[in-house]
Design a protein around this motif. Structure first.
Motif, short mmCIF file in Angstrom:
data_model
loop_
_atom_site.label_atom_id
_atom_site.label_comp_id
_atom_site.label_asym_id
_atom_site.label_seq_id
_atom_site.Cartn_x
_atom_site.Cartn_y
_atom_site.Cartn_z
N UNK A 177 0.84 -1.20 0.00
CA UNK A 177 0.00 0.00 0.00
C UNK A 177 0.88 1.26 0.00
N UNK A 178 0.70 2.14 -1.00
CA UNK A 178 1.51 3.36 -1.06
C UNK A 178 1.04 4.37 0.00
N UNK A 179 1.71 5.51 0.05
CA UNK A 179 1.38 6.55 1.01
C UNK A 179 0.96 7.82 0.27
N UNK A 180 -0.31 7.88 -0.15
CA UNK A 180 -0.78 9.10 -0.82
C UNK A 180 -0.75 10.29 0.14
N UNK A 222 -1.25 20.50 -6.36
CA UNK A 222 -0.42 19.83 -7.37
C UNK A 222 -1.24 18.82 -8.15
N UNK A 223 -0.88 18.56 -9.40
CA UNK A 223 -1.55 17.51 -10.17
C UNK A 223 -1.34 16.15 -9.50
N UNK A 224 -2.25 15.22 -9.78
CA UNK A 224 -2.13 13.86 -9.25
C UNK A 224 -0.89 13.20 -9.83
N UNK A 225 -0.07 12.67 -8.96
CA UNK A 225 1.15 12.00 -9.41
C UNK A 225 1.11 10.49 -9.21
#
Length: 383
Positions: free
Chosen positions: A300-303, A309-312
């Motif tokens: 699981x990433x860490x959004x 800012x644009x979605x990366x």
């Protein structure tokens, strides 16, 4: 190879579901594969009698598929001892009376849902079937969808850890019938004819939630008729008196919270017409009709929330596809095979009239919640 023929009355076969899913993709498909293996080594062979109100349409369907038995006289069909099973795919308002007659005639009964228009009628049918000793079942097709079978496999394997929540989205835009023909019959939008998305879909959500995650203990719902006027099959404008959208919160045993939106007035922006996201302490999954994708806690990433800012993050790319690991046949056909083995070989069949009654109970509770604007407890039904 020896055949064990079993006569089946198919009532409502001129309708979309009765024809496409039950006749063509289930029973005729079983015949095309040479029948169904029985315990004694023979092949269970469905002998079909089509029943409906329009003799010309019945004759056309019979001729198209090489069948020679059809009638508009249900009573005569029920009086024929060669018929052991009665199947009902009629409009909901006609179902209870026909099923009662079939039970009285000693037929085993398999039916589309909802079992009846209300809980009282559903329980009466369940108890009558038990008293007469006839086998009975209700279609619960979504349990056999490949995506939900994969999801059930994840639950049984402990993938999620402690399950926290379920979020479901179902629906599509049903054309109003004026500038483009509607994909659903007009009775679906008339409450007086047994229509409405709550009575149609809440029984589905009941068995999906109950048999994959746990019993429903309470419901809070809001319903709406977003499109108040439609045009029927004859080009006549009519007022929609039934709900075309239902927004439900379902509390499950064990503390799981499920939220499911059902709508015939929504345009699809998802991968499949129905999707369920399940979140747990150890992982999450998104399951549709066929596909199922997972994200384990170790991956699981860490959004980070930053609206400046644009979605990366490539969110969808961070999920893994669950492999099939099995051959998945048509869900309606799989359940038909189970019911035929139930009748012929007395194999277990858990999706009986009481299961169907619980689905009707949830639909009634949802409508009551919407009407009264409050949470409704779903009581356990005594057999």
């Amino acid at each position: 190879m020896e055949r064990t023929s079993i006569g089946i009355i198919l009532n409502g076969v001129t309708g979309r579901m009765g024809y496409r899913q039950h006749l063509v993709r289930s029973l005729l498909a079983i015949r095309e594969q040479g029948g169904l293996p029985a315990r004694d080594g023979s092949r269970i062979w469905p002998e079909l009698t089509l029943v409906g109100r329009n003799e010309a349409r019945l004759a056309e369907i019979a001729a198209r598929h090489g069948l020679d038995s059809y009638t508009t006289d249900l009573d005569a069909a029920l009086a024929n001892d060669a018929h052991r099973i009665y199947f009902d795919a009629q409009v909901t308002a006609q179902r209870e009376k026909a099923i009662r007659a079939a039970i009285e005639a000693g037929k085993h009964v398999y039916t589309e849902k909802p079992l009846a228009e209300g809980l009282t009628g559903s329980l009466e049918l369940a108890r009558l079937a038990a008293a007469r000793g006839v086998k009975n079942g209700v279609v619960q097709d979504k349990l056999f969808l490949p995506g939900l079978r994969k999801l059930k496999r994840l639950v049984d394997g402990g993938f999620f850890g402690r399950i926290l929540s379920v979020r479901g989205e179902f629906g599509y835009w049903v054309f109003e019938g004026d500038w483009q023909d509607a994909q659903r019959p007009s009775w679906n939008y008339r409450a007086e004819d047994g229509g409405g998305i709550t009575v149609d879909m809440f029984p589905h959500w009941h068995y999906v939630l109950e048999q994959i995650f746990g019993p429903v203990t309470a419901v809070t719902a809001v319903t709406a008729t977003h499109v108040p006027e439609r045009v029927d099959e004859n080009g006549v404008t009519y007022r929609a008196t039934a709900d075309d959208a239902a927004y439900g919160i379902f509390e499950l045993a064990g503390g799981i919270i499920a939220q499911i939106n059902s709508s015939w007035a929504v345009r699809v922006y998802r991968d499949e017409l129905v999707e369920f996201q399940v979140d747990g302490t150890h992982g999450s999954a998104v399951a549709g009709l066929r596909e199922c994708r997972i994200q384990h806690r170790g991956a699981t990433p860490m959004p980070v929330w930053n609206p400046d800012l644009p979605v990366t993050e490539p969110f969808r790319a961070q999920w893994q596809t669950v492999p099939d690991n099995a051959d998945y046949d048509n869900g309606f056909k799989v359940q038909w095979e189970s019911f035929l083995r139930h009748v012929v070989d007395d194999e277990p069949f858990p999706w009986d009239f009481m299961a169907g009654a619980r689905g009707v109970q949830l639909a009634e509770a949802g409508l009551r919640s919407a009407r009264e604007g409050r949470r409704i407890t779903v009581e356990e039904i005594a057999r």
